[in-house]
Design an enzyme around this catalytic site. Sequence first.
Site, PDB file in Angstrom:
ATOM      1  N   GLU A 437       0.811  -1.276  -0.133  1.00  0.00           N
ATOM      2  CA  GLU A 437      -0.052   0.101   0.010  1.00  0.00           C
ATOM      3  C   GLU A 437       0.975   1.246  -0.105  1.00  0.00           C
ATOM      4  O   GLU A 437       0.617   2.132   0.661  1.00  0.00           O
ATOM      5  CB  GLU A 437      -0.829  -0.080   1.113  1.00  0.00           C
ATOM      6  CG  GLU A 437      -1.824  -1.222   1.100  1.00  0.00           C
ATOM      7  CD  GLU A 437      -3.017  -1.142   2.503  1.00  0.00           C
ATOM      8  OE1 GLU A 437      -2.741  -0.235   3.260  1.00  0.00           O
ATOM      9  OE2 GLU A 437      -3.850  -1.967   2.478  1.00  0.00           O
ATOM     10  N   GLU A 513      -3.967  -8.932   0.526  1.00  0.00           N
ATOM     11  CA  GLU A 513      -4.333  -8.792   1.886  1.00  0.00           C
ATOM     12  C   GLU A 513      -5.968  -8.667   1.810  1.00  0.00           C
ATOM     13  O   GLU A 513      -6.604  -8.039   0.926  1.00  0.00           O
ATOM     14  CB  GLU A 513      -3.847  -7.387   2.344  1.00  0.00           C
ATOM     15  CG  GLU A 513      -4.107  -7.247   3.777  1.00  0.00           C
ATOM     16  CD  GLU A 513      -3.210  -5.976   4.137  1.00  0.00           C
ATOM     17  OE1 GLU A 513      -2.113  -5.870   3.891  1.00  0.00           O
ATOM     18  OE2 GLU A 513      -3.750  -5.091   4.803  1.00  0.00           O
TER      19      GLU A 513
END
Length: 853
Positions: A437, A513
């Site tokens: 991210e 994720e």
Amino acid sequence: MKKILFIAACCTLPFLPAKAQRTETLLEKNWKFTGEDNPEAMQTNFDDRKWETVTVPHDWAIYGPFDRSNDLQEVAVTQNFEKKASVKTGRTGGLPYVGVGWYRTTFNVAADKQTTFNVADDKQTTLVFDGAMSEARVYVNGQEACFWPFGYNSFHCDVTSLLNKDGKPNTLAVRLENKPQSSRWYPGAGLYRNVRVVTAAKVHVPVWGTQLTTPHVSDEYASIRLLTTIANDEGKDIRIVTEIISPDGKLLATKDNTRKINHGRPFEQNFLVDAPCLWSPETPYIYKAVSKIYADGKQTDEYTTRFGIRSIEIIADKGFFLNGKHRKFQGVCNHHDLGPLGAAVNVAALRRQLTLLKDMGCDAIRTAHNMPAPELVQLCDEMGLMMMVEPFDEWDIAKCANGYHRYFNEWAERDMVNMLRQYRNNPCVVMWSIGNEVPTQCSPEGYKVASFLQDICHREDPTRPVTCGMDQVTCVLKNGFAAMIDVPGFNYRAHRYLEAYGQLPQNIVLGSETSSTVSSRGVYKFPVEKRGDAKYEDHQSSGYDLEHCSWSNVPDDDFALADDYDWTIGQFVWTGFDYLGEPSPYDTDAWPSHSSLFGIIDLAGLPKDRYYLYRSLWNRNANTLHVLPHWTWQGREGENTPVFVYTSYPSAELFVNGKSFGKQRKLTAAESKALQGKDALALQGEDALVSHSQEKDALALQRRYRLMWMDVPYEPGEVKVVAYDASGRPAEEKVIRTAGKPHHLEVIADRDRLTADGKDLAYITVRVVDKDGNLCPADNRLVTFSVKGAGSYRAAANGDATSLDLFHLPKMPAFSGQLTAIVQTAEQPGEIVFEAKAKGVKSGKLTLRAVAE
């Protein structure tokens, strides 16, 4: 059809049993530590007698105290779509990890009795740190040996020139500093991983100096290619004799080669192994390559490379293949802390975590978001769990004010190279991730940074694919970032998988994720409904497993994607275990919340209900039948209390005090999809699932994977579930009962036979139960512990994310009627007697045995 082929197998362990030419010393005991900064502490004559004596691995911050001020921050968490800064508490666990710490010890480099080597002229000594948190400055005999800023990575220093020439002990000093706002979770503090001294002849295999691949793998035979780097080999005739040893200790192949190596190229040897035993999560076979190194006719080193044989393959539209067999990752993400033990690595604690995950059916670990401890990787090799190894949570754009972005441009390649060379040969490692991210993913030229990191992976290890955990789907689809990664990995955004699959050239999607469902063990909230960002006054989340953060989802979304599409190659759930820090959804000035609620297993190592939901789908070798919630609800008499069943069986019937509430079966995919629309499917007959109107069913997807009786009035007594097999025959029963008055403490150890090595651990579950052994789920009384004999009390935890009780003190309140105490062995064998006491109930006692290795 697009096809990406990656074939490799091996596992280099840089530190193996010492031979005559190579010695290794683990620096564990008698370190001196202080949390005060002193610029003179590196000097050999510095007086450290008043410092604390500690054993390494050591985490200075885990002893607390917990305090809101330890990690008070005013930030906007951009990856959670926050645009305005707000006060955050507990973000790094509320523990005092910020500050400077000094460590000091001494070590000797003795002359080898079997040789005439002189320490200064004929040997090379290297200090190896498996991890040091953080900004490590290493001094030997008062002189700086090396600096390594990243706290998660392994690094090494050649200290030969700094050693005492007269045989006197050498002084090793290490200065560490954790800056404020340097992490988004609890990072730990100190020398939290192992430190070693390795001494070898000048001509030797350096740290992480072999690379073993298997260019061809089949049931008939496997080819093995071993590349060995030799230090200080200039102008010498190098001879290497390598033996390949099977998992059961048999000699399979030998090569004896001599050549002069030029231009720094490694020494190459090739072998064939007939009818190889292939490494997989089900069959984690480990081979050995034992190499003897000779320079100008004299043996100078012996080095053992442990490895596995396996192939990995990514096929567009079809997915991931291990040893030619299609499979999907049933993985979890884990941070590195070990709950009440903090960040200090312990093999027994890691093994227990992996044992629980394996029983759940988990087959893969993502090291989120940092380099793992070598002990974890070795255990995954031996126990059979695939790994996605990931180094970074930041690149060149900041997430944290004092995060890794400060060092990225100068240090990223060095950090990557260390990670790749350390773990590129472990068979359990099947994929690299270059980041998580990162804000860089949306910058106009972010793809260039990603390409830089991916190219390093391909250069150092051309055998494995590369992924990246991306959460900003719109920009990575538009700017080319996702299209250039070998395996596009998406964090959440399950609703955009189909869109991404249609646009990306790889034609595969990885759930790098997933889920981020939140729940508290033994806590249930009413009414039962699927909700995002649900918050309550007690700072807990519901154990019905229907609550999630605003940016995430519940598990069923990811189950359906894995089941319905070949091109989804599996998932890594956030997270396997609760961890210190990131107490979402209670991170916005909601002290005392200071640990996560994401875990499938809580901070005490106790499974939540969600564990059995995953187990019911993932563990195909054992049956699962789990009922929730508990059935002790004083004051809820007559109120609706839904009952959920997580089971591997296709159907079940619910009885409350003998009264049937009907039989339910799991929906098919088509039925579930129909019920998610307005034209709901009409389900008739005695096998009807539930009465549905023509309105959209908010839990239709859940009905594929859970059995749910939504209208059950609570009455004290007995809940019984009868599960039926595929033929409709009764197969298994589960009964839960209303608990009576708390009567005694039940104590259950995960093992009763331990190793007397001063490191082994027993995890003891302490339960408050009534006279019949039923758990008292609302009992939170204080429990105290005593340990006598060949062991000592180490720590305890109760899984309550709001508990400020210190882990290392021999007392802990129960949470939802349970807690975990940890006992550590001494170095002498014998009996260990553990006792748990609490006011108002009978104590619990058990005896363990510690035996010599």
